[in-house]
Motif scaffolding. Sequence first.
Motif, short mmCIF file in Angstrom:
data_model
loop_
_atom_site.label_atom_id
_atom_site.label_comp_id
_atom_site.label_asym_id
_atom_site.label_seq_id
_atom_site.Cartn_x
_atom_site.Cartn_y
_atom_site.Cartn_z
N ALA A 154 15.52 -0.52 12.57
CA ALA A 154 14.17 0.05 12.69
C ALA A 154 13.69 0.59 11.34
N VAL A 155 14.55 1.23 10.60
CA VAL A 155 14.18 1.74 9.28
C VAL A 155 13.87 0.59 8.33
N ALA A 156 14.68 -0.47 8.38
CA ALA A 156 14.44 -1.63 7.53
C ALA A 156 13.12 -2.30 7.88
N MET A 157 12.84 -2.46 9.17
CA MET A 157 11.58 -3.07 9.58
C MET A 157 10.38 -2.19 9.17
N GLY A 158 10.55 -0.89 9.28
CA GLY A 158 9.49 0.02 8.84
C GLY A 158 9.23 -0.12 7.35
N PHE A 159 10.30 -0.18 6.58
CA PHE A 159 10.15 -0.36 5.13
C PHE A 159 9.48 -1.69 4.81
N LEU A 160 9.89 -2.76 5.49
CA LEU A 160 9.28 -4.06 5.25
C LEU A 160 7.80 -4.06 5.63
N GLY A 161 7.47 -3.38 6.71
CA GLY A 161 6.08 -3.29 7.13
C GLY A 161 5.23 -2.58 6.09
N VAL A 162 5.77 -1.48 5.56
CA VAL A 162 5.04 -0.75 4.53
C VAL A 162 4.92 -1.59 3.26
N ALA A 163 5.96 -2.33 2.93
CA ALA A 163 5.92 -3.19 1.74
C ALA A 163 4.87 -4.29 1.90
N VAL A 164 4.80 -4.89 3.08
CA VAL A 164 3.80 -5.94 3.33
C VAL A 164 2.40 -5.35 3.24
N LEU A 165 2.19 -4.19 3.84
CA LEU A 165 0.89 -3.54 3.76
C LEU A 165 0.52 -3.20 2.31
N GLY A 166 1.50 -2.80 1.52
CA GLY A 166 1.25 -2.51 0.11
C GLY A 166 0.81 -3.75 -0.65
N VAL A 167 1.49 -4.87 -0.40
CA VAL A 167 1.13 -6.13 -1.08
C VAL A 167 -0.28 -6.54 -0.68
N LEU A 168 -0.60 -6.44 0.60
CA LEU A 168 -1.94 -6.81 1.06
C LEU A 168 -2.99 -5.87 0.48
N ALA A 169 -2.68 -4.59 0.36
CA ALA A 169 -3.62 -3.65 -0.23
C ALA A 169 -3.90 -3.99 -1.69
N VAL A 170 -2.89 -4.39 -2.42
CA VAL A 170 -3.08 -4.78 -3.83
C VAL A 170 -3.95 -6.03 -3.90
N ARG A 171 -3.71 -6.99 -3.01
CA ARG A 171 -4.53 -8.21 -3.01
C ARG A 171 -5.99 -7.91 -2.70
N VAL A 172 -6.21 -7.04 -1.73
CA VAL A 172 -7.59 -6.66 -1.37
C VAL A 172 -8.25 -5.94 -2.55
N PHE A 173 -7.51 -5.05 -3.21
CA PHE A 173 -8.06 -4.34 -4.36
C PHE A 173 -8.46 -5.31 -5.47
#
Length: 64
Positions: free
Chosen positions: A7-26
């Motif tokens: 669960a912690v690993a999936m949470g970290f991966l989810g945050v990492a994916v959201l971070g990458v998408l946020a950078v792309r949107v920016f």
Amino acid sequence: MFWPMFAVAMGFLGVAVLGVLAVRVFLEARRLGEQVADSARRISRAAEDLERASVRAASAVDAL
């Protein structure tokens, strides 16, 4: 112990994916802003050209 770590690993991966998408949107928003600024400059330049042409046309009509 496996499921909490999973669960912690999936949470970290989810945050990492959201971070990458946020950078792309920016980056895309920044590029869009540059295009809008360029378009505004071109429209301003065209308006100035049109104003100059209308002044010349008006003076040509007055000369007639």
